[in-house]
Design a protein around this motif. Structure first.
Motif, mmCIF file in Angstrom:
data_model
loop_
_atom_site.group_PDB
_atom_site.id
_atom_site.type_symbol
_atom_site.label_atom_id
_atom_site.label_comp_id
_atom_site.label_asym_id
_atom_site.label_seq_id
_atom_site.Cartn_x
_atom_site.Cartn_y
_atom_site.Cartn_z
ATOM 1 N N LEU A 19 0.858 -1.175 0.000
ATOM 2 C CA LEU A 19 0.000 0.000 0.000
ATOM 3 C C LEU A 19 0.896 1.227 0.000
ATOM 4 C CD1 LEU A 19 -2.819 1.218 0.076
ATOM 5 C CD2 LEU A 19 -2.705 1.120 2.579
ATOM 6 N N VAL A 20 0.959 1.880 -1.154
ATOM 7 C CA VAL A 20 1.769 3.084 -1.315
ATOM 8 C C VAL A 20 0.815 4.250 -1.523
ATOM 9 C CG1 VAL A 20 3.583 4.210 -2.647
ATOM 10 C CG2 VAL A 20 3.608 1.719 -2.377
ATOM 11 N N ILE A 21 0.903 5.225 -0.633
ATOM 12 C CA ILE A 21 0.059 6.415 -0.734
ATOM 13 C C ILE A 21 0.947 7.638 -0.508
ATOM 14 C CG2 ILE A 21 -1.946 7.656 0.146
ATOM 15 C CD1 ILE A 21 -3.024 5.027 1.248
ATOM 16 N N GLY A 22 0.906 8.563 -1.445
ATOM 17 C CA GLY A 22 1.701 9.777 -1.311
ATOM 18 C C GLY A 22 3.183 9.513 -1.275
ATOM 19 N N GLY A 23 3.615 8.439 -1.930
ATOM 20 C CA GLY A 23 5.027 8.100 -1.972
ATOM 21 C C GLY A 23 5.534 7.393 -0.727
ATOM 22 N N ARG A 114 3.289 14.661 2.723
ATOM 23 C CA ARG A 114 3.428 16.079 2.368
ATOM 24 C C ARG A 114 4.870 16.402 1.980
ATOM 25 N NH1 ARG A 114 1.684 19.268 7.194
ATOM 26 N NH2 ARG A 114 1.800 21.070 5.783
ATOM 27 N N GLU A 115 5.828 15.835 2.722
ATOM 28 C CA GLU A 115 7.248 16.062 2.407
ATOM 29 C C GLU A 115 7.604 15.499 1.035
ATOM 30 O OE1 GLU A 115 9.622 14.431 5.574
ATOM 31 O OE2 GLU A 115 8.852 15.882 7.031
ATOM 32 N N VAL A 116 7.136 14.301 0.734
ATOM 33 C CA VAL A 116 7.417 13.670 -0.562
ATOM 34 C C VAL A 116 6.844 14.514 -1.698
ATOM 35 C CG1 VAL A 116 6.866 11.684 -2.030
ATOM 36 C CG2 VAL A 116 7.627 11.314 0.317
ATOM 37 N N ILE A 117 5.582 14.888 -1.567
ATOM 38 C CA ILE A 117 4.921 15.666 -2.609
ATOM 39 C C ILE A 117 5.615 17.013 -2.786
ATOM 40 C CG2 ILE A 117 2.765 16.819 -3.248
ATOM 41 C CD1 ILE A 117 1.378 14.432 -1.623
ATOM 42 N N CYS A 120 8.854 16.660 -4.705
ATOM 43 C CA CYS A 120 8.659 16.381 -6.133
ATOM 44 C C CYS A 120 8.242 17.624 -6.913
ATOM 45 C CB CYS A 120 7.597 15.300 -6.330
ATOM 46 S SG CYS A 120 8.095 13.652 -5.820
ATOM 47 N N LEU A 121 7.569 18.561 -6.239
ATOM 48 C CA LEU A 121 6.981 19.711 -6.927
ATOM 49 C C LEU A 121 7.675 21.034 -6.587
ATOM 50 C CD1 LEU A 121 3.196 18.796 -6.545
ATOM 51 C CD2 LEU A 121 4.736 18.347 -8.483
ATOM 52 N N ASP A 122 8.848 20.955 -5.956
ATOM 53 C CA ASP A 122 9.615 22.151 -5.601
ATOM 54 C C ASP A 122 8.789 23.108 -4.738
ATOM 55 O OD1 ASP A 122 11.925 23.673 -5.537
ATOM 56 O OD2 ASP A 122 11.449 24.760 -7.383
ATOM 57 N N LEU A 123 8.130 22.547 -3.726
ATOM 58 C CA LEU A 123 7.300 23.309 -2.803
ATOM 59 C C LEU A 123 7.823 23.143 -1.386
ATOM 60 C CD1 LEU A 123 3.766 22.190 -4.084
ATOM 61 C CD2 LEU A 123 4.852 24.415 -4.458
ATOM 62 N N THR A 124 7.253 23.897 -0.464
ATOM 63 C CA THR A 124 7.498 23.644 0.951
ATOM 64 C C THR A 124 6.353 22.785 1.467
ATOM 65 O OG1 THR A 124 6.253 25.511 1.837
ATOM 66 C CG2 THR A 124 8.541 25.944 1.150
ATOM 67 N N ILE A 125 6.570 22.157 2.596
ATOM 68 C CA ILE A 125 5.532 21.308 3.183
ATOM 69 C C ILE A 125 4.273 22.122 3.488
ATOM 70 C CG2 ILE A 125 6.391 21.510 5.532
ATOM 71 C CD1 ILE A 125 5.668 18.489 5.854
ATOM 72 N N ASP A 126 4.423 23.422 3.759
ATOM 73 C CA ASP A 126 3.275 24.283 4.050
ATOM 74 C C ASP A 126 2.412 24.547 2.816
ATOM 75 O OD1 ASP A 126 3.964 24.499 6.739
ATOM 76 O OD2 ASP A 126 5.206 26.276 6.384
ATOM 77 N N ASP A 127 2.898 24.183 1.642
ATOM 78 C CA ASP A 127 2.155 24.363 0.397
ATOM 79 C C ASP A 127 1.387 23.107 -0.004
ATOM 80 O OD1 ASP A 127 3.239 26.958 0.051
ATOM 81 O OD2 ASP A 127 5.050 26.085 -0.810
ATOM 82 N N VAL A 128 1.456 22.061 0.821
ATOM 83 C CA VAL A 128 0.840 20.770 0.487
ATOM 84 C C VAL A 128 -0.076 20.332 1.624
ATOM 85 C CG1 VAL A 128 1.262 18.345 -0.073
ATOM 86 C CG2 VAL A 128 2.863 20.099 -0.873
ATOM 87 N N SER A 129 -1.317 20.049 1.267
ATOM 88 C CA SER A 129 -2.285 19.552 2.236
ATOM 89 C C SER A 129 -2.672 18.127 1.869
ATOM 90 C CB SER A 129 -3.534 20.442 2.219
ATOM 91 O OG SER A 129 -4.571 19.866 2.965
ATOM 92 N N VAL A 130 -2.648 17.236 2.864
ATOM 93 C CA VAL A 130 -3.117 15.857 2.697
ATOM 94 C C VAL A 130 -4.101 15.595 3.827
ATOM 95 C CG1 VAL A 130 -2.510 13.414 2.709
ATOM 96 C CG2 VAL A 130 -0.981 15.063 1.601
#
Length: 157
Positions: A19-23, A114-117, A120-130
């Motif tokens: 089970l792989v979710i969000g890397g 969030r860190e993985v995403i 991959c997208l050249d963002l900070t963790i604060d720019d990603v919501s899961v």
């Protein structure tokens, strides 16, 4: 100029698969069935990125009939989609995503996702919501036959 994209993906849950979710590989007795690693969350984000710029969908770019994508790590697919976005002169502003599954609980893994995403997208963790929710035991998700992910992205030129 801004563009908004929405993505959705579904995968069946079966015995004998990781089970792989969000890397992130999550310990569970079932995993997602698919041609690749079947990472439902990264696939939804890929579709959101592609959709924001009307570039088709993940199946068009990475067909499940192509042996090159058999068991591929979906982080590779996400980076390839991001490269397509950058080639068009856009950057990702943020990602908002939701998972829908009964089990396992993913709260303790969402930070890693969030860190993985973000990486991959050249963002900070604060720019990603899961986020995650259940269907209160209703439907195929409630019976633990499958899982669903939804994603929205904002792009800026």
């Amino acid at each position: 100029m801004y563009r908004i994209g929405f993505g959705i993906d579904f995968h069946q849950l079966v015995e004998g698969r990781d089970l792989v979710i969000g890397g992130v590989t999550i310990p569970h007795h079932k995993g997602a069935l698919g041609h690749s690693d079947a990472d439902v969350l990264l696939h939804a984000i890929c579709d959101a990125l592609l959709g924001a710029l009307a570039l088709g969908d993940i199946g068009m770019h990475f067909p499940n009939t192509d042996p090159a994508f058999k068991d591929i790590d979906s982080k590779i697919l996400l980076v390839k989609c991001f490269e397509l976005i950058r080639e068009k002169g856009y950057r990702v502003v943020n990602v908002d995503s939701s998972l829908c599954l009964e089990a396992p609980k993913i709260k303790k893994y969402s930070g890693q996702m969030r860190e993985v995403i973000a990486s991959c997208l050249d963002l900070t963790i604060d720019d990603v919501s899961v986020k995650a929710t259940t269907t209160e035991t209703m439907g195929f998700v409630g019976r633990e036959e499958g899982l669903v992910a939804y994603a929205n992205v904002l792009l800026a030129k």
